[in-house]
Design an enzyme around this catalytic site. Structure first.
Site, short mmCIF file in Angstrom:
data_model
loop_
_atom_site.label_atom_id
_atom_site.label_comp_id
_atom_site.label_asym_id
_atom_site.label_seq_id
_atom_site.Cartn_x
_atom_site.Cartn_y
_atom_site.Cartn_z
N ARG A 53 -4.25 28.18 36.06
CA ARG A 53 -4.54 27.28 34.98
C ARG A 53 -3.14 27.07 34.12
NH1 ARG A 53 -5.41 28.96 29.96
NH2 ARG A 53 -6.54 31.20 30.45
N TYR A 105 -15.49 2.29 28.03
CA TYR A 105 -16.00 3.23 28.51
C TYR A 105 -16.67 3.79 27.34
CZ TYR A 105 -17.74 7.37 30.87
OH TYR A 105 -18.77 8.45 31.28
N ASP A 177 -6.50 2.74 29.97
CA ASP A 177 -7.35 3.32 31.13
C ASP A 177 -7.63 2.11 32.16
OD1 ASP A 177 -9.35 3.84 32.55
OD2 ASP A 177 -10.72 4.70 30.98
N LYS A 202 -13.54 7.68 40.33
CA LYS A 202 -14.10 6.20 40.88
C LYS A 202 -13.26 5.95 42.24
CE LYS A 202 -16.15 6.38 37.01
NZ LYS A 202 -17.52 7.24 36.78
C1 LIG Z 1 -13.37 3.18 32.77
C2 LIG Z 1 -13.65 4.58 32.78
N1 LIG Z 1 -12.86 5.43 32.15
C3 LIG Z 1 -13.03 6.80 32.22
C4 LIG Z 1 -14.32 7.08 32.93
C5 LIG Z 1 -14.76 8.67 32.78
O1 LIG Z 1 -14.21 9.38 33.88
P1 LIG Z 1 -14.94 10.71 34.06
O2 LIG Z 1 -16.36 10.37 34.71
O3 LIG Z 1 -14.26 10.87 35.40
O4 LIG Z 1 -15.00 11.62 33.30
C6 LIG Z 1 -14.89 6.26 33.22
C7 LIG Z 1 -16.59 6.92 33.70
O5 LIG Z 1 -17.29 6.11 34.23
C8 LIG Z 1 -15.06 4.90 33.26
O6 LIG Z 1 -15.61 4.04 33.90
#
Ligand SMILES: Cc1ncc(COP(=O)(O)O)c(C=O)c1O
Length: 380
Positions: A53, A105, A177, A202
């Site tokens: 960790r 998101y 993001d 993803k």
């Molecule tokens: C654009 C985007 N950012 C962040 C996330 C969050 O990622 P995680 O599900 O790996 O926590 C998602 C999840 O669908 C997403 O579509």
């Protein structure tokens, strides 16, 4: 012994050759999974790796090297995309002003809302990113500007360089993001952003079999602060997940090439279908995001949206599909579809909008599935 690969390799080659193990004869090509929390320590001294960790594992580091190389900065891996997002927000002082896109998101806005409810951990201002004036005015009064481009699920594209210029003038940080773009289609640090976030769950992982997130930093000191956050908050990636994410990333370029070609073709066919209203895909020349995406991105991505008249029709289409899976996540080799307006916090999303993540199936099988399902009528 073979030497290190040269520095000037193309992206497809970097995906294949970076983040490898030792070049000593007899060593494995892949960095092995090290399922260890505890390492032997030197008596009386501090050993470089004592506890995973705090000190990481060889597997996370290999993935960080590859994604950091692709994005152009040092990377820190986390247990999920949300853990990566949370770590970035935790860099901010209490009461910091955060500008957030209305279309983004849902987890990001949930986190900010929880922080506000707990006593102004952050003060967030939700902005329609398609309204350039509203956005630039909000940036002038911010500590952090959060961008998500292309956005989930409306596929809005924000001009990162323009926002980064305004943010620099206002002394605000910019985090992007870039999950939908992946490191292959845009590099926000090159456009002036300070931090890039990926949900590797993803497209980077690409097989719907792991959760993992990454932040890539412009400044080494941000890398140090983020890795300290990971250490104290404990949002560490699993050893198996890091291995799988790196293995998935090896094929990212070929998957993206195939999936984007299919996404473009499906977008064109859906746009011409009499049962379908607006199609959202930045690759369509008449999409309002097209010009910005063409300037900023090296491809238009693997996700598209299309609108049906109402929620019942969209739900009936999801139920009638037999090849495309009705599922919430995206970016896998298998195509997935979801009606996002069913989720809380998505009131701005048209009720009949379906978000389609295009996988590696044959385009004609996907089209046969979609066009058959589009003939289905909801129960009256
Ligand atoms: C654009 C985007 N950012 C962040 C996330 C969050 O990622 P995680 O599900 O790996 O926590 C998602 C999840 O669908 C997403 O579509």
């Amino acid at each position: 012994m073979q030497g290190e690969p040269p520095a000037d390799l193309r992206v497809e080659t970097r995906l294949a050759v970076l983040g490898r193990g030792s070049h000593e004869p007899g060593q494995p090509l892949n960095v092995p999974i090290v399922p260890a929390s505890n390492f032997r320590a030197a008596p009386g001294g501090v050993t470089e790796r004592e506890y995973s960790r705090d000190d990481g594992t060889p597997g996370w580091e290999a993935l960080e090297r590859l994604i950091g190389d692709l994005e152009g900065g040092p990377a820190v891996a986390f247990s999920s995309g949300m853990a990566a997002i949370a770590a970035v927000l935790e860099l901010l002082p209490v009461g910091a002003r955060v500008v957030v896109p209305r279309d983004s998101y849902t987890g990001l806005r949930g986190l900010l809302a929880d922080g506000a409810a707990a006593g102004s951990r952050w003060r967030s201002r939700i902005v329609d990113m398609t309204d350039g004036r509203e956005l630039i005015a909000a940036v002038a009064d911010a500590d952090l500007v959060w961008l998500e481009t292309p956005s989930n699920p409306l596929l809005q594209v924000v001009d990162i360089a323009e926002v980064a210029r305004a943010a620099a003038a206002a002394g605000a940080l910019v985090a992007v993001d870039s999950t939908f773009a992946t490191p292959l289609l845009q590099n926000p640090l090159d456009l002036g952003a300070d931090l890039v976030v990926h949900s590797a769950t993803k497209s980077i992982g690409g097989h719907s079999d792991l959760l993992l997130g990454l932040v890539v930093c412009r400044r080494p000191e941000d890398r140090a602060r983020l890795s300290r956050r990971r250490e104290v908050a404990g949002a560490t990636p699993g050893a198996l997940e890091a291995f799988l994410a790196l293995r998935g990333a090896r094929t990212l370029a070929v998957r993206l090439r195939q999936e984007q070609e299919t996404a473009g073709e499906l977008a064109r066919r859906l746009a011409a279908h009499p049962a379908v209203g607006r199609v959202r895909y930045p690759g369509l020349p008449d999409d309002p995001e097209h010009a910005r995406a063409a300037r900023q991105m090296r491809g238009f991505g693997t996700v598209l949206g299309f609108e049906l008249p109402d929620a019942a029709t969209a739900d009936a289409v999801c139920g009638a599909l037999r090849v495309i899976s009705h599922a919430t996540s995206l970016g896998g080799v298998e195509s997935t579809i979801e009606r996002r307006a069913k989720l809380p916090g998505q009131e701005h999303v048209p009720a009949g909008l379906l978000r389609l993540s295009v996988g590696c199936e044959h385009v004609e099988d996907l089209w046969a599935d979609l066009s058959t399902a589009l003939d289905v009528r909801p129960p009256s």
